[in-house]
Design a protein around this motif. Structure first.
Motif, PDB file in Angstrom:
ATOM      1  N   PRO A   1      10.248  -3.925 -26.390  1.00  9.97           N
ATOM      2  CA  PRO A   1       9.591  -4.430 -25.809  1.00  9.97           C
ATOM      3  C   PRO A   1      10.380  -5.511 -24.328  1.00  9.97           C
ATOM      4  CG  PRO A   1       8.991  -5.147 -27.865  1.00  9.97           C
ATOM      5  CD  PRO A   1       9.801  -4.809 -27.726  1.00  9.97           C
ATOM      6  N   TYR A   2       9.383  -6.066 -23.708  1.00  4.97           N
ATOM      7  CA  TYR A   2      10.884  -6.685 -22.412  1.00  4.97           C
ATOM      8  C   TYR A   2       9.492  -7.198 -21.384  1.00  4.97           C
ATOM      9  CZ  TYR A   2      13.891  -6.500 -18.457  1.00  4.97           C
ATOM     10  OH  TYR A   2      14.686  -6.900 -17.086  1.00  4.97           O
ATOM     11  N   VAL A   3       9.628  -8.254 -21.188  1.00  5.94           N
ATOM     12  CA  VAL A   3       8.772  -8.891 -20.247  1.00  5.94           C
ATOM     13  C   VAL A   3       9.476  -9.034 -18.983  1.00  5.94           C
ATOM     14  CG1 VAL A   3       7.533 -10.561 -19.570  1.00  5.94           C
ATOM     15  CG2 VAL A   3       7.631 -10.266 -22.099  1.00  5.94           C
ATOM     16  N   HIS A   4       8.502  -8.297 -18.096  1.00  5.27           N
ATOM     17  CA  HIS A   4       9.218  -8.527 -16.327  1.00  5.27           C
ATOM     18  C   HIS A   4       8.275  -8.522 -15.350  1.00  5.27           C
ATOM     19  CE1 HIS A   4       8.226  -3.728 -15.733  1.00  5.27           C
ATOM     20  NE2 HIS A   4       7.918  -4.326 -16.645  1.00  5.27           N
ATOM     21  N   SER A   5       8.226  -8.975 -14.239  1.00  2.66           N
ATOM     22  CA  SER A   5       7.105  -9.727 -13.355  1.00  2.66           C
ATOM     23  C   SER A   5       7.261  -8.130 -12.405  1.00  2.66           C
ATOM     24  CB  SER A   5       7.814  -9.783 -12.085  1.00  2.66           C
ATOM     25  OG  SER A   5       6.898 -10.406 -11.015  1.00  2.66           O
ATOM     26  N   VAL A   6       5.919  -7.349 -12.164  1.00  2.00           N
ATOM     27  CA  VAL A   6       5.400  -6.518 -11.788  1.00  2.00           C
ATOM     28  C   VAL A   6       4.331  -6.648 -11.007  1.00  2.00           C
ATOM     29  CG1 VAL A   6       4.392  -4.475 -12.267  1.00  2.00           C
ATOM     30  CG2 VAL A   6       5.615  -5.038 -14.330  1.00  2.00           C
ATOM     31  N   GLY A   7       4.602  -6.090  -9.651  1.00  2.00           N
ATOM     32  CA  GLY A   7       3.055  -6.443  -8.459  1.00  2.00           C
ATOM     33  C   GLY A   7       1.840  -5.894  -9.121  1.00  2.00           C
ATOM     34  N   HIS A   8       0.721  -7.250  -8.455  1.00  2.00           N
ATOM     35  CA  HIS A   8      -0.722  -5.956  -8.658  1.00  2.00           C
ATOM     36  C   HIS A   8      -1.537  -6.601  -7.387  1.00  2.00           C
ATOM     37  CE1 HIS A   8       0.732  -6.589 -13.557  1.00  2.00           C
ATOM     38  NE2 HIS A   8       0.012  -5.649 -13.327  1.00  2.00           N
ATOM     39  N   SER A   9      -2.984  -5.531  -7.317  1.00  2.00           N
ATOM     40  CA  SER A   9      -3.125  -6.005  -6.339  1.00  2.00           C
ATOM     41  C   SER A   9      -4.212  -7.210  -6.457  1.00  2.00           C
ATOM     42  CB  SER A   9      -3.897  -4.566  -5.818  1.00  2.00           C
ATOM     43  OG  SER A   9      -4.805  -4.312  -4.872  1.00  2.00           O
ATOM     44  N   GLU A  10      -3.609  -7.083  -5.431  1.00  2.00           N
ATOM     45  CA  GLU A  10      -4.644  -8.329  -5.384  1.00  2.00           C
ATOM     46  C   GLU A  10      -6.189  -8.228  -5.252  1.00  2.00           C
ATOM     47  OE1 GLU A  10      -5.270 -13.327  -3.542  1.00  2.00           O
ATOM     48  OE2 GLU A  10      -5.451 -10.906  -1.805  1.00  2.00           O
ATOM     49  N   ARG A  11      -6.237  -7.407  -4.732  1.00  2.00           N
ATOM     50  CA  ARG A  11      -8.435  -6.371  -4.956  1.00  2.00           C
ATOM     51  C   ARG A  11      -8.854  -5.511  -5.799  1.00  2.00           C
ATOM     52  NH1 ARG A  11      -9.423  -9.711  -1.044  1.00  2.00           N
ATOM     53  NH2 ARG A  11      -8.592  -9.591   1.327  1.00  2.00           N
ATOM     54  N   THR A  12      -7.936  -5.170  -6.425  1.00  2.00           N
ATOM     55  CA  THR A  12      -8.461  -3.964  -7.487  1.00  2.00           C
ATOM     56  C   THR A  12      -7.533  -4.298  -8.547  1.00  2.00           C
ATOM     57  OG1 THR A  12      -6.593  -2.541  -7.456  1.00  2.00           O
ATOM     58  CG2 THR A  12      -8.044  -2.358  -6.441  1.00  2.00           C
ATOM     59  N   GLY A  13      -6.822  -5.566  -8.955  1.00  2.00           N
ATOM     60  CA  GLY A  13      -6.160  -5.976  -9.714  1.00  2.00           C
ATOM     61  C   GLY A  13      -4.985  -4.928 -10.444  1.00  2.00           C
ATOM     62  N   GLU A  14      -5.307  -3.312  -9.942  1.00  2.00           N
ATOM     63  CA  GLU A  14      -3.931  -2.194 -10.210  1.00  2.00           C
ATOM     64  C   GLU A  14      -2.754  -2.660 -10.180  1.00  2.00           C
ATOM     65  OE1 GLU A  14      -4.005   1.316  -8.399  1.00  2.00           O
ATOM     66  OE2 GLU A  14      -4.884  -0.130  -5.997  1.00  2.00           O
ATOM     67  N   PRO A  15      -1.698  -2.415 -11.224  1.00  2.00           N
ATOM     68  CA  PRO A  15       0.063  -2.370 -10.360  1.00  2.00           C
ATOM     69  C   PRO A  15      -0.041  -1.638  -9.180  1.00  2.00           C
ATOM     70  CG  PRO A  15      -0.697  -1.657 -13.267  1.00  2.00           C
ATOM     71  CD  PRO A  15      -1.366  -1.990 -12.358  1.00  2.00           C
ATOM     72  N   ILE A  16       0.345  -2.540  -8.317  1.00  2.00           N
ATOM     73  CA  ILE A  16       0.926  -1.601  -6.947  1.00  2.00           C
ATOM     74  C   ILE A  16       2.284  -0.236  -7.325  1.00  2.00           C
ATOM     75  CG2 ILE A  16       0.095  -3.209  -5.760  1.00  2.00           C
ATOM     76  CD1 ILE A  16       3.610  -2.867  -5.480  1.00  2.00           C
ATOM     77  N   GLU A  17       2.036  -0.024  -6.302  1.00  2.00           N
ATOM     78  CA  GLU A  17       3.095   1.752  -6.525  1.00  2.00           C
ATOM     79  C   GLU A  17       4.324   1.033  -5.296  1.00  2.00           C
ATOM     80  OE1 GLU A  17       5.929   4.185  -8.077  1.00  2.00           O
ATOM     81  OE2 GLU A  17       3.476   3.451  -9.347  1.00  2.00           O
ATOM     82  N   PRO A  18       5.456   0.550  -5.761  1.00  2.00           N
ATOM     83  CA  PRO A  18       5.670   1.358  -4.247  1.00  2.00           C
ATOM     84  C   PRO A  18       6.342   2.994  -4.215  1.00  2.00           C
ATOM     85  CG  PRO A  18       6.443  -0.457  -6.119  1.00  2.00           C
ATOM     86  CD  PRO A  18       6.643   0.290  -6.824  1.00  2.00           C
ATOM     87  N   ARG A  19       6.327   2.717  -2.766  1.00  2.00           N
ATOM     88  CA  ARG A  19       6.124   3.882  -2.311  1.00  2.00           C
ATOM     89  C   ARG A  19       6.788   4.791  -0.525  1.00  2.00           C
ATOM     90  NH1 ARG A  19       1.609   8.127  -0.212  1.00  2.00           N
ATOM     91  NH2 ARG A  19       2.339   9.936  -1.247  1.00  2.00           N
ATOM     92  N   LEU A  20       7.437   5.380  -0.811  1.00  2.00           N
ATOM     93  CA  LEU A  20       7.728   6.059  -0.030  1.00  2.00           C
ATOM     94  C   LEU A  20       6.689   6.295   1.492  1.00  2.00           C
ATOM     95  CD1 LEU A  20      10.601   5.644   1.883  1.00  2.00           C
ATOM     96  CD2 LEU A  20      10.553   8.521   1.732  1.00  2.00           C
ATOM     97  N   SER A  21       6.591   5.832   2.631  1.00  2.00           N
ATOM     98  CA  SER A  21       5.313   6.222   3.404  1.00  2.00           C
ATOM     99  C   SER A  21       5.927   6.411   4.733  1.00  2.00           C
ATOM    100  CB  SER A  21       3.971   5.707   3.109  1.00  2.00           C
ATOM    101  OG  SER A  21       3.047   5.622   3.464  1.00  2.00           O
ATOM    102  N   MET A  22       4.948   6.916   5.605  1.00  3.05           N
ATOM    103  CA  MET A  22       5.011   7.357   6.899  1.00  3.05           C
ATOM    104  C   MET A  22       3.995   6.050   7.523  1.00  3.05           C
ATOM    105  SD  MET A  22       6.758   8.656   9.697  1.00  3.05           S
ATOM    106  CE  MET A  22       7.455  10.560   9.196  1.00  3.05           C
ATOM    107  N   GLN A  23       4.535   5.500   8.348  1.00  3.25           N
ATOM    108  CA  GLN A  23       3.848   4.072   8.772  1.00  3.25           C
ATOM    109  C   GLN A  23       3.848   3.519   9.584  1.00  3.25           C
ATOM    110  OE1 GLN A  23       1.177   3.311   7.076  1.00  3.25           O
ATOM    111  NE2 GLN A  23       1.580   3.961   5.284  1.00  3.25           N
ATOM    112  N   TRP A  24       3.047   2.475  10.378  1.00  6.37           N
ATOM    113  CA  TRP A  24       3.263   1.774  11.569  1.00  6.37           C
ATOM    114  C   TRP A  24       4.187   0.431  11.405  1.00  6.37           C
ATOM    115  CZ3 TRP A  24       3.916   4.352  16.524  1.00  6.37           C
ATOM    116  CH2 TRP A  24       3.336   5.326  16.763  1.00  6.37           C
ATOM    117  N   TRP A  25       5.531   0.349  12.529  1.00  6.47           N
ATOM    118  CA  TRP A  25       5.343  -0.760  11.742  1.00  6.47           C
ATOM    119  C   TRP A  25       6.278  -1.915  13.407  1.00  6.47           C
ATOM    120  CZ3 TRP A  25       7.581  -1.967   6.599  1.00  6.47           C
ATOM    121  CH2 TRP A  25       7.841  -0.402   5.695  1.00  6.47           C
ATOM    122  N   VAL A  26       6.077  -3.208  12.357  1.00 11.68           N
ATOM    123  CA  VAL A  26       6.124  -4.246  14.050  1.00 11.68           C
ATOM    124  C   VAL A  26       8.152  -4.831  13.457  1.00 11.68           C
ATOM    125  CG1 VAL A  26       6.412  -6.900  15.151  1.00 11.68           C
ATOM    126  CG2 VAL A  26       3.844  -4.824  14.560  1.00 11.68           C
TER     127      VAL A  26
END
Length: 892
Positions: free
Chosen positions: A351-376
């Protein structure tokens, strides 16, 4: 001679209902305000401007307690400034809420087994508009129930034509300035929504996972190998390196060497990087640049390949292994099983307790993912936002939040603004057949045959323009000329970085161009002069409100149960800059009691002829009259100072205690005596009471608008307290002598009441008494009031004192002798006192036992020990007092 109330006083009191029922009054009162145009701002007015833009709630939303707090505080500011002579614009509106709204409509389609793809983009977007027109905006009628004094004629929506034009305009200007670019970077990815999401839509939660140690390289201990630990074993399919610390002696010989990937067979290097903590685990970490933010940075530093091994739905893809097509969680199990079978799991999962990001909208764990996006590109924009606060152009309240502001803006990363949705502002980028790229402005069209970028903009992009896009920018409008920059932004500290920072960056960017904001002389303008950050609402036990805890409160339930005024007063009374506030049923009940107290007190005053008017000369007024007028001046100064500093709680506390403790509990009771005196004295008291009530109702109106409107109209005959003038100080010096006399009288009355209670006298039972020393105490003029409020009667010829008490006042000691013979049921009083004595002795014994426990004293915090000592002392005093009283009764 006694004085009766004027003949018309009963009629005026009858204009009010028998009791205050907010459900009968509030809705009608609000619609009358709107119809009268009290909340509509006039751009041609010569009054000084005061403006607030409402943080736009989601079109899908309903009013929660956070909204109710926000709106109460903004409405309080707006109403007060309107009364102070400002031309006030409180501008409402809603956010199109790209993800939330699209999700709602997609769920509706799913009921019929349909998806958005079944309709195509254009038809699906039209369905969203249909939903918005029919079902969206439920929060608007809830705002009316709360009493929001917004200018409904200027209601805005982030997808309105004018606001869409503003979005397209600033995108092009940022793009042309080189501040918007397209790049492949790591983002927060929602597999369920299939889009990148912003940081504010990611909530980090502590999760109980599994830490698995894996062996890379040879299974022979004598040959090159490393051991790494991971909680996400499935991402090892995208590993392109193993990293170690450059100074770790265990791996010096391996740095620069390659190892065969256990599953894919790729040769991956061992790189040296200072990021690695040699003290953690084995001191070696697997590097998956396309699926971990830290690994991504290491990948950039070492020019590593960055293969994306998950598709948009979170399924394994492009690895050429048997795991392709598996969901990420299924793959986590299957990959571990294969590695275990090959002997590469060198330690059992633990067992290992750690902090995991979850989507506020869906509750699912978010996935850090390389993606082509627009940036400021935010560096220059963030610096300007930071400098604005450093230079004092924008002031953050409380100042204690400034370090958090600087920490954020001084270290801000470029902002990903594209979302893979259909509902929202379409990115105005078009691609030509030969790969050409152009940005199309609002008055431009793309060449025929070119294709528009499929993505839409992050909702925060359009809401970042809110302070000026809602006033007509990029056109030069009277609203911008009159009301921009806005006066204050009111919001919770939790979105300081995400929304406030974006508004600051965009506001300063557009105002740097002298052609954009007409009449502003080209000076860089901040979008708001003050930022007031309030805390979060918690339940009455200090717990954060959440659905999972079941401790959330629907503000509409409180409005139905207690009235909007009670809800608003509860929230405003607990609001302090930057501090969280706890609310619960007891707070709402207390606020409702306050509203009821105010109503009953005003009705009583009306029945006795109270009416505002020109005050007599101060010399003709009694000490209580002068005292209450002076206290009103002092409270006005305290309230003004508190409101100006956004200390809503402090202002409400001052008004609460003045209205309840001093006006109702003391002055009204003193006034009853003066009403029964000669006509000149009674008339002066009616005027004083009318004037004080008039001011109190106006001071309270911004916080509790409904009850104050009903009372003020009847009291004064005026049109509406909404447009009444804010009270002004009298300018008359405080009468300290009158204040001291009233203070002495209050102390004398309080001590007589306490002594009566000790003697077992009923509250309303009158007893004969002599007051000795009133002349020396300079209280002769207040003797009728003291006797009336202490339930004393003049001694008769056969008066014989059976009890007495001495009360030390500021200038002398007054002795009160009472004849209690026949006034007390001695047997009943003995039984009451014996019961009280038993309780006091039990409390004394319990506290002494705790204080005699050495183990307890060694562990208990000092404040706890001090509290128990105080309880012991109070109990000891009670035992002594009650014992003495029982001894007195024993001889009777």
């Amino acid at each position: 001679m006694t004085s009766a109330a004027p003949d018309n006083s009963r009629n005026r009191a009858d204009a009010l209902p028998k009791s205050w029922d907010p459900s009968v009054v509030e809705a009608e009162t609000y619609e009358r305000w709107v119809a009268a145009g009290y909340f509509q701002a006039d751009t041609a007015s010569g009054k000084p401007a005061y403006s607030i833009v409402l943080p736009p709630p989601n079109v899908t939303g309903t009013l929660h307690m956070g909204h109710a707090l926000d709106h109460t505080l903004m409405d309080t500011l707006a109403r007060r400034k309107r009364m102070q002579g400002y031309e006030v614009l409180w501008l409402p509106g809603m956010d199109h809420a790209g993800i939330a709204t699209q999700t709602v409509v997609e769920k509706q389609l799913a009921v019929d087994g349909k998806t958005k793809e079944d309709f195509g983009r254009e038809l699906f977007v039209e369905k969203v508009w249909d939903w918005k027109r029919e079902s969206g905006g439920a929060i608007q009628w809830q705002m009316r129930a709360l009493g929001d004094g917004v200018d409904w004629s200027r209601d805005r929506f982030t997808m309105d034509e004018g606001l869409s034009r503003a979005v397209q305009t600033i995108f092009k200007r940022l793009y042309d300035a080189g501040l918007i670019y397209r790049a492949e970077r790591l983002v927060n990815w929602s597999p369920e929504l299939r889009t990148a999401i912003s940081d504010i839509e990611v909530k980090h939660e502590e999760v109980a996972g599994e830490l698995i140690s894996l062996r890379y390289g040879s299974l022979n201990d004598d040959e090159p190998h490393v051991i790494v630990a991971t909680t996400r074993v499935e991402t090892m399919l995208g590993d392109t390196a193993v990293a170690v610390h450059p100074d770790d002696p265990r791996y010096q010989a391996l740095i620069g060497a390659t190892l065969e990937h256990p599953i894919t067979g790729r040769q991956i290097p061992i790189v040296a990087d200072d990021y690695v903590d040699p003290e953690f685990g084995s001191g070696a970490v697997k590097i998956t640049p396309a699926h971990d933010p830290n690994d991504f940075e290491i990948g950039l530093r070492h020019n590593l390949p960055m293969p994306t091994i998950m598709d948009e739905r979170g399924r394994i893809a492009n690895t050429g292994t048997e795991f392709d097509g598996m969901d990420r969680f299924e793959a986590r199990v299957k990959v571990r099983e294969r590695l275990a079978a090959e002997g590469r799991v060198v330690a059992e999962k633990r067992p290992y307790v750690h902090s995991v990001g979850h989507s506020e909208r869906t509750g699912e764990p978010i996935e850090p993912r390389l993606s082509m996006q627009w940036w400021v590109k935010v560096e220059s924009l963030a610096k300007a936002a930071g400098d604005a606060v450093r230079n004092g152009d924008t002031v953050i309240h409380p100042a204690s939040q400034e370090p958090r502001w600087f920490e954020w803006v001084d270290n801000m990363h470029d902002w990903t603004i594209s979302r893979q949705l259909w509902w929202g502002h379409r990115i105005p980028i078009w691609y030509g057949p030969e790969g050409e790229v152009i940005c199309v402005g609002p008055d431009e069209t793309a060449p025929e045959g070119w294709v528009q970028d499929p993505d839409v903009l992050d909702t925060w992009f359009s809401s970042g323009l809110w302070p000026f896009s809602t006033m007509g920018w990029p056109e030069a409008t009277p609203e911008l000329e009159k009301f921009y920059p806005t006066s204050v932004l009111v919001t919770g500290y939790d979105i300081l970085f995400f929304w406030v920072a974006r508004m600051m960056m965009f506001g300063m960017f557009v105002s740097a161009d002298p052609a954009i904001l007409a009449g502003k002389s080209g000076a860089v303008q901040v979008p708001f002069k003050d930022v007031f950050l309030h805390g979060l609402i918690r339940d009455q036990f200090g717990k954060k409100m959440s659905k999972s805890r079941g401790n959330g409160i629907d503000p509409l339930d409180w409005i139905k149960a207690y009235g909007a005024d009670a809800l608003r007063f509860t929230l405003a009374r607990g609001a302090q800059p930057g501090g969280d506030l706890s609310v619960g049923e007891p707070h709402a009940l207390a606020s409702r009691s306050f509203v009821t107290k105010l109503f009953n007190a005003t009705k009583f005053a009306l029945m006795n002829g109270a009416q505002p008017g020109e005050l007599p000369d101060r010399a003709a007024l009694t000490d209580p009259d002068r005292w209450i007028l002076d206290r009103l001046d002092q409270v006005l100064a305290e309230v003004d100072s508190a409101f100006d500093a956004y200390e809503f709680g402090k202002a409400c506390e001052a008004l609460y205690h003045f209205a309840w403790d001093e006006l109702c509990d003391w002055y009204l009771e003193l006034a009853k005596v003066q009403f029964s005196e000669d006509e000149e004295r009674a008339a002066a008291t009616r005027t004083v009471l009318g004037n004080v009530l008039d001011s109190v109702l106006r001071l309270l109106h911004p916080v509790i608008p409904f009850v104050t409107e009903s009372l003020w109209q009847v009291l004064t005959g005026g049109e509406s307290v909404v447009i009444a003038a804010w009270p002004q100080a009298s300018g008359i010096a405080t009468d300290t002598v009158a204040a001291q006399r009233v203070s002495d009288a209050q102390r004398l009355i309080t001590e007589i009441r306490r002594f009566r209670s000790d003697q077992g006298l009923a509250d309303k039972q009158k007893v004969a008494a002599k007051l000795i020393g009133l002349e020396q105490a300079d209280l002769t003029a207040l003797e009728p009031s003291v006797a009336n409020l202490a339930r004393l009667t003049a001694p008769g010829p056969e008066f014989a004192a059976t009890a007495s008490v001495e009360v030390r006042l500021s200038g002398a000691t007054v002795t009160v002798e009472l004849d209690t013979s026949g006034a007390v049921d001695l047997d009943a009083e003995r039984r009451r006192l014996e019961k009280d004595l038993a309780a006091a002795e039990k409390e004394l014994a319990g506290t002494e036992a705790k204080l005699g426990n050495e183990a307890f004293l060694a562990k208990a915090p000092e404040p706890v020990v001090a509290k128990i000592k105080n309880r012991r002392d109070v109990a000891a005093a009670e035992v002594e007092r009650i014992g003495a009283r029982l001894a007195e009764l024993a001889v009777k």
